[in-house]
Write an enzyme that holds these catalytic residues in place. Structure first.
Site, PDB file in Angstrom:
ATOM      1  N   HIS A   1       6.408 -20.347 -60.989  1.00  0.00           N
ATOM      2  CA  HIS A   1       7.229 -21.205 -62.053  1.00  0.00           C
ATOM      3  C   HIS A   1       6.588 -21.017 -63.434  1.00  0.00           C
ATOM      4  CE1 HIS A   1       9.872 -24.306 -63.122  1.00  0.00           C
ATOM      5  NE2 HIS A   1       8.614 -25.053 -63.289  1.00  0.00           N
TER       6      HIS A   1
ATOM      7  N   ASP B   1       9.297 -17.655 -58.430  1.00  0.00           N
ATOM      8  CA  ASP B   1       9.347 -19.282 -58.813  1.00  0.00           C
ATOM      9  C   ASP B   1       9.796 -19.691 -57.442  1.00  0.00           C
ATOM     10  OD1 ASP B   1       9.603 -21.858 -59.446  1.00  0.00           O
ATOM     11  OD2 ASP B   1      10.719 -21.194 -61.175  1.00  0.00           O
TER      12      ASP B   1
ATOM     13  N   SER C   1      12.128 -25.466 -66.836  1.00  0.00           N
ATOM     14  CA  SER C   1      11.623 -26.571 -65.955  1.00  0.00           C
ATOM     15  C   SER C   1      12.428 -27.912 -66.146  1.00  0.00           C
ATOM     16  CB  SER C   1      10.317 -26.706 -65.550  1.00  0.00           C
ATOM     17  OG  SER C   1       9.895 -27.338 -64.725  1.00  0.00           O
TER      18      SER C   1
END
Lengths: 398, 398
Positions: free
Chosen positions: A371, A338, A172
């Protein structure tokens, strides 16, 4: 060279016992101070000085300093990648991945994880004292970028006497830092492992971040950012921001599987506004626990840094151009469910690396966990990382 | 029978000039009053009495009262489906669809659109006076369901002397009402057109609604719901709620196409927390304009009603069972990029109708405009509605 155990940080305000102050009193991090002679140059066109970086290390740097792995944390992460977090009391956020016998093994590698600049766990951020005023920076801290974070990490790596990192790893916002390292310090990264990330923040992601920021600034306890000085905390606004963000970390399928329309502690609908559904209680809990460990202004700075991220922008819009000449080995990992950083965003990076003739492998992992999967117990992720790191280690002669 | 032009509604509090009060003074709606002899039975186990329904009509009811179409509005919609909205000054929210020569043509059909119970445009909602206290209901109004809304509409339809509606049409929360009509009043609906909807609210949708509700109640101006009495308005919280919801009405592709990472009125990043990106300005604008036309407590009640919606729940979890015996003709429409009510949710209704041997057609429209597409100029949608309504009209002998 100034490296010392962080016992008492002078640039923290301590009227109330919040996350940053608790951390400042805990001797659980190392901290590197950078004085007036070593300012941090910022993309905003200003410099940050003095500043400090709180970090942890695991393992031992080998004689030729070739076995260092830098782990970069995500939006609300910190330096406690594999050791007990002194604020939450929980195990390190990636202790599934970092440890004896695990893919990132301290018996082989020297693992570094630092709190990003702008953060709230010991590195200089908006809660730190502004030497110009003697008060917390609040919004007087310049807006920071992912590159600023990486530039600060490079100064830490210099301080540790390391020239080339064996690997840079992160998911991320951590993955953004990995990509930035590979572009900005082409000769200092042997292997790069960006996970669940992209080369720029999408319009929809900016939108969700803006919702979170507006939730924070709508809270009258935020006091135009000066809440520390005024002895308040915008906990309600920050909790709403966290709730909104948390939904985006999951997937519809996972929510349906885990919570569906299940009721919370009751047999029938309550016909009121208490939490009827388990998903409501879960979200409220996420919001409430978050405010105990995170600083509201840091949340503004972290989200802004992600929104500003767009590697290709300085290369005429060409991502391939950004990577041109790289000799780093890359492995990218995405998760099928995600929707913050969908596979196509990851794949766009892979294509650019291909165009730049880089060495790159790519894994899309099938999962419904969204995610958040990069932080969870995902055997396929661990296998991919173990395989890539082992192979790179052989090449590196480790 | 009491139908009168709404000029001055006695059950509105009017200290400040907000949407509900402006509307209450405007002679732009019809209003039906239901006195103590006609209570509205609620799913919460209580009754609402007295109550009123504000509505508009277009066209003329034919002699055998067989040409009535009820249009049901969505979460933040109202009765101004095809006439100028007196609060916003804008054309009716579905004036693309309802009008001379359009798919729902007032020269052929008698079109009714009523503000739902719990709303804030003239129908009884949380801002109305509670006869028990003489103060606005606020949270003392029982939590309402989609079925409560439909039950109130049925009383209005009774009042208008109509036995069977030729058609019931609506999108999103309006589509939920269409499905509820078809299940609860099986013999009173000739044709049903639920658009961009589902037979239950998903866990993820409940999650986003809960974020919005928490944003409202986090605003200290909300005053435990008693803001009208206390002369405040939770505008900031409601604006954040609207911003969060608005993102979910769009699609990542549409946001990328429309806004991308385009900057707002500047040539470079501002390195501050003002709106740098167009998407940020757009969202802030959406939030700010919404609070001028919508009541915060109504927002809580509307979202709760949608969250509670689960048609199959009372039929042993079998949606087919809910539709068993229906003779209504159905046409469902979904949009390929709608992630609030994805095609599979719509298709689940189609499958249940098939299992119940109902007459059903289904159209998935390819578009990147997300959930909002049902309110936009979508020629394929208009064609689908025109085709279905015309065909049903022939069958009905209109």
């Amino acid at each position: 060279m100034t490296i010392e155990i962080l016992q008492d940080s002078p640039d923290k305000v301590r009227e109330t016992e919040d996350a940053a102050t608790r951390e400042a009193r805990m001797p659980s991090s190392l901290v590197a101070h950078f004085g007036p002679d070593e300012p941090l140059r910022l993309d905003a066109g200003r410099a940050l000085s003095p500043f400090q970086i709180a970090y942890t290390t695991h393992g031992t740097l080998n004689a030729d300093k070739s076995n260092a792995i830098l782990v970069c944390h995500a939006l609300t992460g910190d330096q406690y990648v594999a050791s007990r977090n002194p604020v939450t009391g929980k195990p390190g956020w990636w202790s599934t991945l970092v440890g004896e016998g695990k893919p990132l093994d301290p018996s082989r590698y020297f693992i570094i994880c630092s709190n990003v600049i702008g953060g709230c766990m010991g590195s200089t951020g908006p809660a730190a004292l502004d030497p110009a005023t003697g008060e917390p920076y609040a919004l007087d801290l310049p807006v920071l970028t992912i590159r600023d974070m990486v530039r600060a990490q490079a100064m830490l790596v210099d301080r540790l006497g390391i020239d080339t990192l064996f690997a840079v790893v992160g998911g991320s916002m951590g993955g953004m830092q990995v990509l930035e390292w590979a572009v900005t310090y082409k000769d200092r990264v042997f292997a790069a492992l960006p996970i669940a990330t992209g080369a720029r923040h999408s319009s929809q992601n900016i939108a969700f971040h803006e919702v979170g920021r507006q939730a924070v600034v709508a809270d009258p306890e935020w006091r135009a950012g000066r809440y520390i000085l005024e002895g308040t905390r915008p906990h309600k606004g920050l909790a709403v921001a966290r709730m909104a963000a948390h939904v985006t970390y999951l997937s519809e399928a996972a929510l349906q599987r885990k919570f569906g329309r299940n009721l919370q502690d009751r047999e029938a609908l309550g016909f009121g506004f208490d939490a009827d559904f388990q998903i409501e209680s879960y979200l409220r809990h996420q919001g409430m626990t978050f405010v105990d460990r995170f600083d509201a202004n840091s949340y503004l700075y972290m989200t802004r840094a992600m929104d500003y991220f767009d590697i290709a922008a300085e290369y005429g819009g060409s991502l391939a151009e950004a990577f041109r000449g790289t000799r780093t080995r890359f492995c990218l990992v995405s998760f099928s469910s995600d929707w913050l950083f969908p596979t196509e965003e990851n794949r766009a990076v892979v294509h650019a690396l291909n165009a730049a003739a880089a060495s790159v492998s790519f894994v899309e992992i099938e999962t419904d966990r969204g995610h958040d999967a990069f932080l969870l117990d995902e055997p396929e992720l661990f296998d991919a990382i173990r395989g890539f790191i082992s192979s790179a280690a052989r090449l590196r002669g480790l």
